[in-house]
Motif scaffolding. Structure first.
Motif, PDB file in Angstrom:
ATOM      1  N   ARG A  84       0.783  -1.144   0.079  1.00 54.48           N
ATOM      2  CA  ARG A  84       0.073  -0.079  -0.076  1.00 54.48           C
ATOM      3  C   ARG A  84       0.939   1.285   0.093  1.00 54.48           C
ATOM      4  NH1 ARG A  84      -5.316  -2.017   1.235  1.00 54.48           N
ATOM      5  NH2 ARG A  84      -5.174  -3.825   2.563  1.00 54.48           N
ATOM      6  N   ASP A  85       0.490   2.221  -0.710  1.00 54.62           N
ATOM      7  CA  ASP A  85       1.184   3.335  -0.735  1.00 54.62           C
ATOM      8  C   ASP A  85       1.374   4.218   0.589  1.00 54.62           C
ATOM      9  OD1 ASP A  85       1.181   3.315  -3.372  1.00 54.62           O
ATOM     10  OD2 ASP A  85      -0.436   4.714  -3.938  1.00 54.62           O
ATOM     11  N   PHE A  86       0.620   4.027   1.666  1.00 53.22           N
ATOM     12  CA  PHE A  86       0.569   4.799   2.880  1.00 53.22           C
ATOM     13  C   PHE A  86       1.381   4.015   3.755  1.00 53.22           C
ATOM     14  CE2 PHE A  86      -3.480   2.505   3.122  1.00 53.22           C
ATOM     15  CZ  PHE A  86      -3.611   2.096   4.238  1.00 53.22           C
ATOM     16  N   LEU A  87       1.643   2.692   3.431  1.00 56.74           N
ATOM     17  CA  LEU A  87       2.295   1.854   4.474  1.00 56.74           C
ATOM     18  C   LEU A  87       3.961   1.705   4.016  1.00 56.74           C
ATOM     19  CD1 LEU A  87      -0.250  -1.088   5.560  1.00 56.74           C
ATOM     20  CD2 LEU A  87       0.397   1.175   6.800  1.00 56.74           C
ATOM     21  N   ALA A  88       4.986   1.767   4.895  1.00 62.87           N
ATOM     22  CA  ALA A  88       6.304   1.401   4.653  1.00 62.87           C
ATOM     23  C   ALA A  88       6.466  -0.070   4.295  1.00 62.87           C
ATOM     24  CB  ALA A  88       7.273   1.787   5.745  1.00 62.87           C
ATOM     25  N   GLU A  89       5.714  -1.000   5.038  1.00 56.47           N
ATOM     26  CA  GLU A  89       5.794  -2.220   4.903  1.00 56.47           C
ATOM     27  C   GLU A  89       4.738  -3.004   4.134  1.00 56.47           C
ATOM     28  OE1 GLU A  89       7.986  -3.351   9.186  1.00 56.47           O
ATOM     29  OE2 GLU A  89       6.285  -1.949   9.152  1.00 56.47           O
ATOM     30  N   THR A  90       4.832  -4.210   3.743  1.00 59.85           N
ATOM     31  CA  THR A  90       3.958  -4.952   3.050  1.00 59.85           C
ATOM     32  C   THR A  90       2.880  -5.579   4.021  1.00 59.85           C
ATOM     33  OG1 THR A  90       5.452  -5.631   1.218  1.00 59.85           O
ATOM     34  CG2 THR A  90       3.517  -6.900   1.464  1.00 59.85           C
ATOM     35  N   ASP A  91       1.649  -5.454   3.590  1.00 65.10           N
ATOM     36  CA  ASP A  91       0.342  -5.928   4.308  1.00 65.10           C
ATOM     37  C   ASP A  91      -0.048  -7.176   3.931  1.00 65.10           C
ATOM     38  OD1 ASP A  91      -1.922  -5.204   6.083  1.00 65.10           O
ATOM     39  OD2 ASP A  91      -2.940  -4.296   4.275  1.00 65.10           O
ATOM     40  N   LEU A  92      -0.457  -7.775   4.863  1.00 61.10           N
ATOM     41  CA  LEU A  92      -1.264  -9.066   4.888  1.00 61.10           C
ATOM     42  C   LEU A  92      -2.832  -8.768   4.510  1.00 61.10           C
ATOM     43  CD1 LEU A  92      -1.679 -12.365   4.892  1.00 61.10           C
ATOM     44  CD2 LEU A  92      -1.924 -12.036   7.322  1.00 61.10           C
ATOM     45  N   GLY A  93      -3.420  -8.854   3.425  1.00 63.21           N
ATOM     46  CA  GLY A  93      -4.730  -8.895   3.357  1.00 63.21           C
ATOM     47  C   GLY A  93      -5.581 -10.049   3.201  1.00 63.21           C
ATOM     48  N   TYR A  94      -7.016  -9.917   3.583  1.00 63.19           N
ATOM     49  CA  TYR A  94      -7.565 -11.118   3.271  1.00 63.19           C
ATOM     50  C   TYR A  94      -9.319 -10.777   3.317  1.00 63.19           C
ATOM     51  CZ  TYR A  94      -6.933 -10.514   8.373  1.00 63.19           C
ATOM     52  OH  TYR A  94      -6.961 -10.291   9.921  1.00 63.19           O
ATOM     53  N   ALA A  95      -9.971 -11.607   2.626  1.00 61.55           N
ATOM     54  CA  ALA A  95     -11.443 -11.443   2.812  1.00 61.55           C
ATOM     55  C   ALA A  95     -12.186 -12.660   2.189  1.00 61.55           C
ATOM     56  CB  ALA A  95     -11.857 -10.233   1.833  1.00 61.55           C
ATOM     57  N   TYR A  96     -13.409 -12.898   2.639  1.00 61.35           N
ATOM     58  CA  TYR A  96     -13.830 -14.359   2.531  1.00 61.35           C
ATOM     59  C   TYR A  96     -15.348 -14.060   2.540  1.00 61.35           C
ATOM     60  CZ  TYR A  96      -9.589 -16.289   3.341  1.00 61.35           C
ATOM     61  OH  TYR A  96      -8.232 -16.578   3.222  1.00 61.35           O
ATOM     62  N   GLY A 104     -11.954 -22.130   9.622  1.00 59.44           N
ATOM     63  CA  GLY A 104     -10.620 -22.225  10.004  1.00 59.44           C
ATOM     64  C   GLY A 104      -9.642 -21.736   8.518  1.00 59.44           C
ATOM     65  N   TYR A 105     -10.485 -21.623   7.374  1.00 62.39           N
ATOM     66  CA  TYR A 105      -9.863 -21.248   6.108  1.00 62.39           C
ATOM     67  C   TYR A 105      -8.924 -19.729   5.953  1.00 62.39           C
ATOM     68  CZ  TYR A 105     -13.431 -24.508   4.232  1.00 62.39           C
ATOM     69  OH  TYR A 105     -14.160 -25.790   3.883  1.00 62.39           O
ATOM     70  N   ALA A 106      -9.399 -18.790   6.724  1.00 59.74           N
ATOM     71  CA  ALA A 106      -8.550 -17.705   6.659  1.00 59.74           C
ATOM     72  C   ALA A 106      -7.339 -17.735   7.621  1.00 59.74           C
ATOM     73  CB  ALA A 106      -9.350 -16.511   7.779  1.00 59.74           C
ATOM     74  N   TYR A 107      -7.419 -18.657   8.604  1.00 56.51           N
ATOM     75  CA  TYR A 107      -6.111 -18.887   9.260  1.00 56.51           C
ATOM     76  C   TYR A 107      -5.270 -19.770   8.102  1.00 56.51           C
ATOM     77  CZ  TYR A 107      -2.991 -20.804  12.726  1.00 56.51           C
ATOM     78  OH  TYR A 107      -1.690 -21.048  13.382  1.00 56.51           O
ATOM     79  N   GLU A 108      -5.818 -20.940   7.806  1.00 58.27           N
ATOM     80  CA  GLU A 108      -4.849 -22.097   7.065  1.00 58.27           C
ATOM     81  C   GLU A 108      -4.318 -21.177   5.716  1.00 58.27           C
ATOM     82  OE1 GLU A 108      -5.971 -25.589   4.454  1.00 58.27           O
ATOM     83  OE2 GLU A 108      -7.242 -25.488   6.040  1.00 58.27           O
TER      84      GLU A 108
END
Length: 174
Positions: A84-96, A104-108
């Motif tokens: 993301r442009d506004f974060l210095a580091e890479t972000d973990l993203g998810y949506a189900y 448990g799918y999101a965790y897996e």
């Protein structure tokens, strides 16, 4: 392109042919509440969003959001790495889709994405942002080993969100 497989899931790069799934996911009430309105109203909008987002990210960064499929081939959500442009580091993203919550799918999938990041990228840390009211997502991040590290402003929403960080552990070469 296949990214990885887990016991129950396959993660692969998104393609324009995934636009119908993206349209459904982006307009789901839980997505709109916790992630936001992407303004995607048609399959064409969804295809454009995939092209400008995930597909472009693969070329620029070597990673992006990936499609999560149940091993039967049914698309159930997205999980991946976002620069993301506004974060210095890479972000973990998810949506189900909501019919796959609590299984448990999101965790897996997130465990697989973090392992991929540790083994196939130069990233040393991954961050995550989550709206303060999204207790399920916050619980998932803590279960994954993330630690809360204050809050950050999301510029396009003008909203403060909780900020989490995890340090990746590279597996030694044998």
């Amino acid at each position: 392109m296949l990214i990885c497989k887990t016991e129950r899931l396959t993660l692969r790069e998104l393609q324009l042919s995934d636009a119908e799934f993206a349209l459904r996911l982006y307009n789901d009430p839980s997505f709109l509440q916790h992630i936001g309105d992407k303004g995607v109203r048609t399959v064409e909008d969804a295809a454009q969003n995939l092209q400008q987002g995930a597909i472009t990210s693969y070329a620029q960064h070597g990673y992006g959001m990936w499609l999560v499929e149940h091993q039967r081939g049914q698309a159930i959500g997205l999980c991946g790495l976002i620069k993301r442009d506004f974060l210095a580091e890479t972000d973990l993203g998810y949506a189900y889709l909501p019919e796959f919550f609590g299984m448990g799918y999101a965790y897996e999938a997130a465990v697989a994405v973090l392992a991929y990041a540790a083994e196939h990228t130069d990233l040393n840390t991954v961050v995550a942002i989550v709206s303060p009211a999204n207790l399920a997502s916050k619980s998932l991040l803590l279960k994954l080993g993330f630690e809360q590290d204050g809050q950050v402003l999301v510029p396009d929403k003008n909203e403060m969100v909780d900020f989490y960080r995890i340090h990746l552990t590279k597996q030694p070469d044998l």
